[in-house]
Every structure is written in structure tokens, then in C-alpha cells.
Scaffold this active site. Structure first.
Site, PDB file in Angstrom:
ATOM      1  CB  SER A   1      28.852  82.644  -0.405  1.00  0.00           C
ATOM      2  OG  SER A   1      27.567  82.849   0.098  1.00  0.00           O
TER       3      SER A   1
ATOM      4  N   GLY B   1      24.211  86.872   0.124  1.00  0.00           N
ATOM      5  CA  GLY B   1      23.703  88.225  -0.110  1.00  0.00           C
ATOM      6  C   GLY B   1      24.769  89.236   0.239  1.00  0.00           C
TER       7      GLY B   1
ATOM      8  N   GLY C   1      25.609  93.458   4.883  1.00  0.00           N
ATOM      9  CA  GLY C   1      24.558  94.334   5.433  1.00  0.00           C
ATOM     10  C   GLY C   1      23.153  93.988   4.972  1.00  0.00           C
TER      11      GLY C   1
END
Lengths: 454, 200
Positions: free
Chosen positions: B86, B12, B15
Site C-alpha cells: 500500500s 511498508g 520484504g
């Protein structure tokens, strides 16, 4: 004509009606001594009349003396190391993660399961630690801590009747904090609906065993025991009036009995006044046995590495054993035994205004027998009257007082059976299931902890 | 029960809450006595992948290295948790194939919410053009197509997201199943009622 011929000449249903039956009314938390007092002072005239031709005995209950454990002892005849219910909360295996034991956690058959094997039907209303309702030969409405009436009802076809009777699972204890008037009103309301349901199912269902349990008594005692003790208390009459209503129900049930039905009553513990609440986890922390990862831990889930012992509500102490818990620090064997002895000695020395707080500290092998010894608490505390043990983890003092005015007692529950010829011993709550099995002519499993009292 | 190793792979935007969730899930796993190791993207870049930049090639190398360590840990019975952006689907899928026991968690959070949170102050710099190749701003993020779990940190609390993940791990047999008699709401109700009577 001989008796067998006479029986054969009767219709089948009449023969069946001659079968032995048992009715038991449970009064959660009602002490023997209180019933004696209410029989003597005229508060409970129906009960007084029954007592005259019955045996009303003071009874010991499970250790710890909490409803979940004690009622499970009642309906299995077995001790916690057999049935698996040691309290209202427990830890998952090899972890500090809390779960709430429920009917699916009970490891042995219930009394009504055994009766069902003999084709005998049971109606069971509001016995704690029976949620969610499991299938049985009969009907069951679960007791505390039931949250959803649908999941608390077996068979499901019973649900519309309960809805129609406006059945309620439990009073809202939150109301006690708002107003005692509102709380009492709520208790009366739940009781009235429970009473109607008990009588309805008593009349409408077929059964060999009928159990109706009132838990409003316990709630009343927790918050308003002071109103009983003090005759000038503004709610004294409100408290006593509730028992008048309970006596009314006892009369209504008793009047319905035929000569083949045995009547019993029992409670799962007694009650007395609280002088101080005592926090075992604070004591363990204060004496260097326990550390938490935060200042205000919500539960033992926040235990910190290096801890050697912790407590679960109300009186269960667990040694943080290597191999048993993720952060276990204590070696089994000599180190474990030394620590248990040290903690027991320390606890025995606790006093309040010069009075000893603890009556007895038991090692697990003193009170439990069975295949679940491993998950039993390592030490169990029995306090003196007035000192209510708690498992809170966020207390910064050893003792204080909260809203509660009544606390459980272990040696002053009651058992009543409407016959005089019973064993001359102080009954234990584990004795009731085998007593009922014997009365109903069913073989008693050899491993029950209790003894039939008849 | 003997522990079966696996890799829990968070992906994701920066943050989105990957590290926060990784630590909550780790704590829950430890309560089950499981051996757990977190490979946090920010931490890895200070040692295992020190010196790597943010080009496509360097990013791929970084993820392959994390995947390699996760593989070693997983095959030795450890629950390895990767919490790195990723961003590229292809490399994530490559790592998935190598490890086998691989559970992908997509921590969804809209770019504007991440930018608003800007915990590390990176979005402000990226938007000002001070950080080149910043995922979501000046570099692509490829959402997973078939993650085992999707959580939305802009709409649910970390605790709720963590429960979803733990439930999936139970379903997949990586965590012992807890007997669910009470739903989450019911459990809160049980707690409340036990608290009111002083039992909890």
C-alpha cells in the site's frame, strides 16, 4: 487502686505497649518432621526450648502445595477459589496466554489490610506472592517472585535503609548448577542480610504484627535435600549449619519478646526426597488428550486444536472446555464429567517400579470453595512422597530426574504457637490468619476458610 | 468482553516483514479468543485482485478492494489485518476514513536491507530492470505521516515489534488490557527464576 485506674495513671505509650502483639517467623518449605528431628538432636536448641512451652503441630497446606498459593492462603485465611492464586503461573481469561499472578491478582484483603482497618500496624518481610508491595498500615518487603527492590518496598522511605543493610531479595538459584559451594555461600549471604533486616525492623518499627520469612530454606531443600538425608554427604554439615543459623535467629527474636507478644512459626509446605519427576503434560499427550503445535513447546500457549486437557505446574489439570477456551473442544456437562473421571482413573493407574505415583486425584469441588470456581483447575493431583509433579510441556518422557533432590509435601508443614491451649486438630494453613486476628482482638471475616486455633 | 472490530493496516516495502508481523499478531489475538482475518497482499493478488497490474491505477484499485473487505469484516466485529505494500498515502488515508476503526502500522526497513533480504528474489529482478514499477526501486513509496505504530524491522526482532503493536491495540481498547506488573525484562527474569526452581 483498680486496674483501670492504674492503667490510666500510666503514660499513653506504656498503655499501648500492653497491647497484644504477634510475631510470626515463616520458614519456607520447612517440614514439621525436620524441626522435630533438629530439636531432638540438638541442632536447634533455641527452638527446642521454645517448643517445651509451646504447641508445635504438623500442618496441612493448600493444594497445590506451592509457595505462591500456600502463602496467599496463609495471609488471607482463604482458599484459592477465593483469593485467586492457583500457582506461579496462570492463563488469562478466555485464552491460553500465560501470566504471572502477583499481589495485584489477589482478590481478597490480606491479614495486614484487615489489621490496618483497626489501626494496627504490620511489618511484613519476604512473604511470597506480595510483589509488588501494595500500600498498607505498616511496612512490607515483598518476597518471591520479586524482581525489583524498589517495587518490592513499602513505604518508599524504607528503601535507603534496605540499601544500607545490603538487603537481597533472593539467592541466585542458578548458582546451584554452577557449584554447591557457591550456592551455599549465596544462601548464607542472603540469610545474613535478611536476618539483620528482620532484627533492625523488629527493633526500629512500631507494630502489632511482625512477620519475617526465610525462603532460603526452600532453595536449600530443592537442590540439597540429599545432603540432609545422607549423613556422609560432603554438604551434610553445610545443610545442618544453615539450620543452626536459623535457630540463632529464632533465639534472637524470641529473646526480644515481652509477655504481651505471642510467638508463632509456620511453613508453607514440607519437603521430602525426590525419586522421580513426573510430567503431567507428557502423560496427557501420550494418552491422546493433548496436542501441541510444535515438538518442543515452550508452554501451553502452543496447544493445538483438538486438545481435550492440559496441565499447569505443578498438579493442575484443566479440561479444554468449549466456551471457556478459544479452542475448547469438550462440551460442559456429561462430556466434561466423563472426561474428568476418565483422566482421574488413568492418573491413578500410573506406577513406578510397581509403586503408585498418585495418592489422590481431586475434582475441583473437593478442594476449592468460592467465587473463582470457574477459573480453578478441573482436577488437582496429589502425588505420593517421592514423585514430584511438574507442568513442563517439552518433556519426551513421563518421568526422569533433574538437578533437584527435594520436593514439596502437602501434609508435613509446621505450625508453632507459644501456648499450649490450642484446638485439638491438625491445623491447616488457612487457620493461621484467623488465629492471628483472634489473638489481636480483631473480628474475623465470616467468609474465611480457616478456623482460629485458639 | 464483546469484540470490537477494527482494521490493522500494515504498510511498508516488499520484504520489510509485514506478513511475518501480521501472523505473529494474529496468533496473539487468537489467544484472546478474537476473530481475526489476514488479507495478505500477495495472496489477494491471486484472487480478489487477480488480473490487476502495478500501474498507479491498478495499485489503487487493489488497495481499495482490500480496504472494502477490511471494512466489511471490521463492521462485523472481526479484527481484519491487511498486509500489503500500500505505497500511496492518499489511498491509505481514504481507506482509513471509510473504516474508522483503523490502526496503521508502518513497518520501516531501509531499502538496502529489504534488497539484501530479497526473500522473494524480486529486488534482484527489479534492479536488473526485469520488473517495471517496483516499489522503492522504480516506483514511489510514500511513508505514512501519522501512523499509530512505527516498527523498524532492521533494528528490532519481530517479537519486539509485535509487542509494540499489541500494546498499542490494548491502549486503543481493541485488545483486553493485560495487567502490567512486570516489565518485559522483569517478566524474563521471573521466567528464569521459576525455571531454575523447576516451576516453568
Amino acid at each position: 487502686m483498680g486496674i483501670l485506674d492504674r492503667l490510666r495513671s500510666l503514660g499513653k505509650s506504656q498503655v499501648e505497649s500492653k497491647e497484644k502483639k504477634v510475631v510470626l517467623l515463616g520458614l519456607d518449605g520447612t517440614p514439621y518432621t525436620l524441626l522435630k528431628q533438629f530439636c531432638a538432636d540438638g541442632t536447634m536448641p533455641n527452638l527446642a526450648k521454645i517448643v517445651a512451652s509451646s504447641s508445635l503441630k504438623q500442618m496441612d497446606v493448600s493444594i497445590p502445595e506451592v509457595s505462591s498459593t500456600s502463602w496467599t492462603c496463609f495471609y488471607t485465611g482463604m482458599n484459592p477459589a477465593q483469593h485467586g492464586i492457583f500457582g506461579f503461573l496462570d492463563l488469562q481469561p478466555n485464552s491460553y496466554k500465560i501470566y504471572f499472578p502477583n499481589s495485584k491478582s489477589v482478590k481478597v484483603p490480606a491479614l495486614w489490610d484487615i489489621l490496618g482497618n483497626y489501626g494496627k500496624r504490620s511489618v511484613v518481610i519476604n512473604v511470597p506472592e506480595t510483589y509488588p508491595a501494595k500500600p498498607l498500615n505498616g511496612s512490607l518487603i515483598s518476597g518471591f517472585v520479586a524482581t525489583d527492590l524498589k517495587k518490592a518496598t513499602y513505604p518508599p522511605e524504607l528503601l535507603p535503609t534496605l540499601t544500607e543493610l545490603k538487603y537481597r531479595l533472593d539467592p541466585d538459584a542458578q548458582k546451584a548448577r554452577e557449584s554447591k559451594d557457591v550456592f551455599l555461600e549465596d544462601i548464607y549471604d542472603v540469610f545474613e542480610k535478611r536476618r539483620k533486616t528482620i532484627l533492625h525492623l523488629f527493633d526500629q518499627e512500631k507494630w502489632s504484627l511482625f512477620i519475617g520469612t526465610i525462603t532460603e530454606t526452600d532453595r536449600l531443600h530443592h537442590f540439597m535435600w540429599d545432603a540432609l538425608v545422607d549423613k556422609n554427604h560432603p554438604y551434610h554439615n553445610g545443610f545442618v549449619d544453615f539450620y543452626r543459623r536459623v535457630d540463632g535467629l529464632i533465639g534472637e527474636v524470641y529473646d526480644r519478646l515481652d509477655s504481651n507478644t505471642t510467638f508463632m512459626m509456620c511453613s508453607d509446605h514440607g519437603f521430602t526426597s525426590i525419586e522421580q519427576q513426573v510430567y503431567l503434560n507428557f502423560w496427557l499427550k501420550d494418552n491422546g488428550y493433548l496436542k501441541f503445535t510444535s515438538d518442543q513447546p515452550k508452554s501451553v500457549e502452543e496447544i493445538a486444536p483438538g486438545s481435550r486437557a492440559f496441565a499447569l505446574d505443578p498438579t493442575r489439570i484443566y479440561i479444554n472446555l468449549k466456551g471457556k477456551y478459544p479452542q475448547g473442544t469438550v462440551e460442559p456437562g456429561a462430556e466434561y464429567e466423563k472426561l474428568r473421571a476418565e483422566i482421574a482413573d488413568g492418573l491413578r493407574a500410573i506406577t513406578y517400579q510397581g509403586k503408585p505415583v498418585i495418592k489422590k486425584v481431586f475434582m475441583k469441588e473437593d478442594v476449592f470453595r468460592g467465587p473463582l470456581m470457574e477459573q480453578s483447575p478441573d482436577l488437582i493431583v496429589l502425588s505420593n512422597y517421592g514423585f514430584d509433579m511438574k507442568g513442563s510441556t517439552n518433556k519426551q518422557v513421563l518421568m526422569d530426574r533433574e538437578i533437584f533432590t527435594g520436593m514439596h509435601t502437602q501434609d508435613d508443614a509446621h505450625f508453632l504457637i507459644n501456648r499450649k491451649d490450642i484446638l485439638d486438630k491438625k491445623p491447616h494453613i488457612c487457620d493461621i490468619a484467623p488465629t492471628i486476628m483472634k489473638e489481636l482482638g480483631v473480628a474475623i471475616p465470616s467468609d474465611v476458610s480457616g478456623t482460629a486455633l485458639i | 468482553m464483546s469484540q470490537k472490530g477494527f482494521t490493522l493496516w500494515f504498510t511498508g516495502l516488499s520484504g520489510a516483514g509485514k506478513t511475518t508481523l501480521a501472523h505473529i499478531v494474529e496468533a496473539e489475538m487468537r489467544k484472546h479468543n478474537l476473530r481475526v482475518e489476514i488479507l495478505d497482499g500477495d495472496v489477494v493478488r491471486t484472487n480478489l485482485s487477480k488480473g490487476l497490474g502495478f500501474s498507479k491505477e491498478d495499485r489503487d484499485t487493489n488497495i481499495r478492494r482490500i480496504g472494502f473487505v477490511c471494512h466489511l469484516l471490521s463492521r462485523n466485529g472481526v479484527a481484519a489485518i491487511s498486509a500489503a505494500i500500500s505505497p500511496y498515502r492518499e489511498i491509505r488515508d481514504e481507506v482509513r476514513k471509510t473504516i474508522g476503526d483503523f490502526v496503521e502500522v508502518y513497518v520501516h526497513c531501509p531499502l538496502e536491507v529489504c534488497a539484501q533480504r530479497d526473500v522473494k528474489g524480486l529486488y534482484a529482478k527489479a534492479m536488473a530492470g526485469e520488473i517495471p514499477s517496483f516499489t522503492g526501486v522504480s516506483d514511489p513509496y510514500e511513508e505514512p505521516l501519522n501512523p499509530e505504530v512505527v516498527v523498524d524491522s532492521s533494528k528490532e526482532t519481530p517479537e519486539v515489534s509485535a509487542k509494540k503493536i499489541l500494546k498499542k491495540l490494548e491502549e486503543l481498547g481493541y485488545l483486553p488490557k493485560t495487567e502490567e506488573v512486570y516489565s518485559e525484562e522483569e517478566e524474563e527474569e521471573v521466567k528464569r527464576r521459576l525455571e531454575e526452581l523447576g516451576y516453568f
